[in-house]
Scaffold this motif. Structure first.
Motif, PDB file in Angstrom:
ATOM      1  N   UNK A   1      37.791  37.964  39.901  1.00 47.41           N
ATOM      2  CA  UNK A   1      38.864  38.714  39.246  1.00 47.41           C
ATOM      3  C   UNK A   1      38.351  39.723  38.226  1.00 47.41           C
ATOM      4  N   UNK A   2      37.138  39.537  37.734  1.00 44.44           N
ATOM      5  CA  UNK A   2      36.554  40.484  36.776  1.00 44.44           C
ATOM      6  C   UNK A   2      35.635  41.503  37.455  1.00 44.44           C
ATOM      7  N   UNK A   3      35.761  41.620  38.762  1.00 48.88           N
ATOM      8  CA  UNK A   3      34.910  42.508  39.552  1.00 48.88           C
ATOM      9  C   UNK A   3      35.755  43.435  40.412  1.00 48.88           C
ATOM     10  N   UNK A   4      35.193  44.602  40.687  1.00 50.48           N
ATOM     11  CA  UNK A   4      35.707  45.459  41.750  1.00 50.48           C
ATOM     12  C   UNK A   4      34.978  45.067  43.026  1.00 50.48           C
ATOM     13  N   UNK A   5      35.732  44.697  44.030  1.00 45.85           N
ATOM     14  CA  UNK A   5      35.110  44.227  45.269  1.00 45.85           C
ATOM     15  C   UNK A   5      34.700  45.428  46.125  1.00 45.85           C
ATOM     16  N   UNK A   6      33.431  45.513  46.418  1.00 45.10           N
ATOM     17  CA  UNK A   6      32.911  46.576  47.279  1.00 45.10           C
ATOM     18  C   UNK A   6      33.021  46.151  48.735  1.00 45.10           C
TER      19      UNK A   6
END
Length: 203
Positions: free
Chosen positions: A161-166
């Motif tokens: 949730x604290x990441x931008x998913x690539x």
């Protein structure tokens, strides 16, 4: 698990780095050229990271794998090797953290704390790249003497949730393990970038 012979380690040494690592490096926008290789094995990925100008902290709790890695990289001053486990490693700040086919071996009781340490060690705009097991994996059963954390898609997205998913690639099906035993895999391969606004988690 099969018996790890000397020839097994020698064969592992001949393999190339994980191709997904090239994508991970390309997306590291943290400005930090420090990487952590979790469960580094004989060091194929660590050696590639060194060739790309990274300072690398690599660990594994397999003494023979670390020995092979150390012998193959004896002239590399920017490689720091540790014979230790996920829960005992002291994670330095890094722009890239990889755990390719490695978090499978993190004990379930330590998984959440280990993930918080990984998340906290990663600098904003840095990259996590690794594999995690899904709930349908055939090692997810009560008789497994060394259970790890098995995730649904929803739990995986919550964890990130604290990441931008690539990218997330899900795979299911019969495939061999590194020791040659065929098993039913349910796994997720993840590349994700830590959000710049994320604060450190408490653990």
């Amino acid at each position: 698990m099969g018996i790890m012979t000397d020839s097994y380690y020698q064969k592992r040494l001949q393999k190339s780095h994980s191709k997904i690592l090239e994508t991970a490096i390309a997306h590291n926008q943290s400005g930090c050229q420090v990487a952590i290789d979790c469960g580094c094995g004989v060091g194929n990925d660590a050696r590639y990271l060194l060739s790309q100008g990274y300072e690398v902290h690599a660990f594994d709790n397999d003494a023979r794998a670390i020995k092979q890695c150390r012998e193959a990289t004896s002239d590399q001053v920017n490689l720091h090797l540790y014979e230790t486990s996920f829960e005992n490693f002291q994670y330095p700040e890094a722009g890239l953290i990889i755990a390719n086919s490695a978090l499978f071996f993190c004990p379930k009781q330590h998984f959440n704390n280990v993930w918080k340490q990984i998340e906290n060690a990663l600098k904003p705009k840095g990259i996590f790249c690794g594999d995690l097991l899904g709930v349908e994996d055939d090692t997810n059963h009560p008789r497994n003497p060394n259970p790890t954390q098995f995730l649904t898609k929803e739990q995986l997205h919550e964890m990130l949730s604290n990441f931008e998913i690539i990218g997330i690639k899900e795979r299911k099906g019969l495939q061999p393990t590194m020791t040659g035993r065929e098993k039913y895999w349910h796994a997720f391969t993840v590349i994700a970038q830590k959000r710049a606004s994320h604060l450190r988690s408490e653990y």
